[in-house]
Design a protein around this motif. Structure first.
Motif, PDB file in Angstrom:
ATOM      1  N   GLY A 290      16.604   2.555  72.144  1.00 49.72           N
ATOM      2  CA  GLY A 290      17.589   1.720  71.457  1.00 49.72           C
ATOM      3  C   GLY A 290      16.945   0.525  70.770  1.00 49.72           C
ATOM      4  O   GLY A 290      17.444   0.024  69.757  1.00 49.72           O
ATOM      5  N   ASP A 291      15.823   0.089  71.298  1.00 49.81           N
ATOM      6  CA  ASP A 291      15.028  -0.988  70.697  1.00 49.81           C
ATOM      7  C   ASP A 291      14.589  -0.602  69.283  1.00 49.81           C
ATOM      8  O   ASP A 291      14.663  -1.409  68.347  1.00 49.81           O
ATOM      9  CB  ASP A 291      13.826  -1.235  71.613  1.00 49.81           C
ATOM     10  N   LEU A 292      14.140   0.630  69.118  1.00 48.83           N
ATOM     11  CA  LEU A 292      13.672   1.116  67.814  1.00 48.83           C
ATOM     12  C   LEU A 292      14.842   1.312  66.854  1.00 48.83           C
ATOM     13  O   LEU A 292      14.753   0.986  65.669  1.00 48.83           O
ATOM     14  CB  LEU A 292      12.910   2.431  68.011  1.00 48.83           C
ATOM     15  N   VAL A 293      15.951   1.846  67.371  1.00 49.73           N
ATOM     16  CA  VAL A 293      17.160   1.991  66.555  1.00 49.73           C
ATOM     17  C   VAL A 293      17.629   0.620  66.065  1.00 49.73           C
ATOM     18  O   VAL A 293      17.995   0.445  64.900  1.00 49.73           O
ATOM     19  CB  VAL A 293      18.281   2.696  67.353  1.00 49.73           C
ATOM     20  N   ALA A 294      17.591  -0.369  66.955  1.00 49.00           N
ATOM     21  CA  ALA A 294      18.023  -1.724  66.594  1.00 49.00           C
ATOM     22  C   ALA A 294      17.143  -2.309  65.498  1.00 49.00           C
ATOM     23  O   ALA A 294      17.636  -2.989  64.590  1.00 49.00           O
ATOM     24  CB  ALA A 294      18.003  -2.629  67.824  1.00 49.00           C
ATOM     25  N   ARG A 295      15.839  -2.071  65.578  1.00 44.63           N
ATOM     26  CA  ARG A 295      14.942  -2.609  64.551  1.00 44.63           C
ATOM     27  C   ARG A 295      15.271  -2.040  63.177  1.00 44.63           C
ATOM     28  O   ARG A 295      15.232  -2.752  62.166  1.00 44.63           O
ATOM     29  CB  ARG A 295      13.486  -2.304  64.918  1.00 44.63           C
TER      30      ARG A 295
END
Length: 353
Positions: free
Chosen positions: A114-119
């Motif tokens: 989800g960290d990568l999706v958020a970025r």
């Protein structure tokens, strides 16, 4: 009024008052909370049987679901810059813009991928929404738990093994613990999670959104996966990813002066350079990757950085120091207050402004 009736009335008023207080507390955050979950392995092993929305709800059910205002669910069998963005993220962004959900600011709470999706969202949402004639979301910060925005070496070996490029018994054992024995092909977000690929997705967003990091460093999967990860790890992502390091090297801590177990001592293998606006705050060797976003308390947690500015408000933890042993065996530790009683998720939720 007799004593029994008076007692019942007092109990009723007390319960009602507590219920009202709890309701106010749950709704008293200045900013709305939006959840973005991590990798859902079952969606890779059983795409046809996946229920993306239900899976998203189940993912957060032990703690975060009833404390959040919205979720962005996405399927693991798709790619981030492909259908995850177009078919899942984009409709949610439009919905939230039209409802003015983030008028007073939103905080993204992410776990793992989800960290990568958020970025990717942070880098693109303003342009996407403005081009559609809509107001961009006011995303004031992200709270990234066990963030995989720097990729995972496990994804590298998974893609290699599942495409037939590399395989051995150690790789097979690690993948069975991480992904399960039914994974037969490398699909979807596994490709995005390869270290080099992950670090190429929206690496330098124009938005100066502070990304607060919460790092797990505990063991799971009998330690079989850790041998494939650089430096310290939480059994799925290495510290270079969860800390938000600018390079994918071997690191032992996010802080040059505190170990992940809280011991105050110089850390020669600490991260010294971070991705833009990444601030590691909490560290713990008591929680593994899949434990830090749940409700169960696992052990004490410590601090890496503290007192980060989020939308004009100070976000930080109260800490206390503890000394053990004496003479040559004397050691000093720093812990976050109440971490001996509360889960990491509860501590994190309490400091969201």
């Amino acid at each position: 009024m007799n004593n029994n009736k008076r007692t019942h009335m007092l109990k009723y008023l007390l319960c009602a008052g507590l219920a009202a207080l709890m309701s106010f507390s749950a709704a008293s955050k200045d900013h709305k909370i939006i959840l973005i979950h991590g990798l859902q392995v079952s969606q890779i092993t059983n795409k046809s049987g996946s229920d993306v929305v239900n899976d998203g709800e189940t993912y957060w059910q032990t703690y975060w679901n009833n404390r959040a205002d919205e979720r962005i669910d996405w399927p693991a069998y798709e790619r981030i810059e492909g259908k995850i963005a177009t078919d899942w993220v984009w409709p949610k962004l439009k919905q939230m813009s039209r409802s003015n959900l983030c008028a007073d600011g939103c905080v993204l709470v992410t776990h793992s991928t989800g960290d990568l999706v958020a970025r990717h969202i942070i880098d693109n949402q303003a342009n996407w929404l403005e081009n559609a004639g809509l107001e961009p979301l006011n995303i004031v910060a992200t709270f990234d738990l066990a963030g995989a925005g720097g990729g995972s070496e496990l994804a590298d070996i998974a893609v290699s093994a599942l495409t037939g490029a590399a395989w051995n018994f150690a790789v097979d054992a690690a993948l069975k613990w991480w992904l399960g024995s039914d994974v037969t092909e490398a699909v979807g977000v596994l490709h995005d999670l390869k270290v080099n690929n992950a670090r190429k997705i929206s690496p330098f967003p124009d938005a100066r959104t502070p990304r607060l990091r919460f790092i797990a460093d505990g063991n799971a999967y009998l330690g079989l996966t850790g041998g494939f990860l650089k430096g310290n790890d939480d059994s799925v992502v290495a510290s270079h990813s969860s800390c938000g390091a600018s390079t994918a090297k071997s690191f032992g801590s996010c802080s040059s002066s505190i170990d992940t177990n809280g011991q105050l001592k110089s850390q020669g293998d600490a991260v010294k350079s971070f991705m833009p606006h990444h601030y590691p705050m909490m560290m713990s060797d008591s929680y593994s990757h899949n434990e830090i976003h749940n409700a169960q308390r696992k052990g004490n947690v410590t601090i890496a950085m503290n007192n980060i500015n989020v939308d004009g408000q100070n976000v930080g933890f109260n800490t206390f120091d503890e000394t053990t042993g004496s003479w040559f065996w004397k050691k000093q530790y720093r812990y976050i207050k109440d971490s001996n009683n509360n889960s990491a998720s509860a501590l994190i939720y309490n400091v969201i402004p």
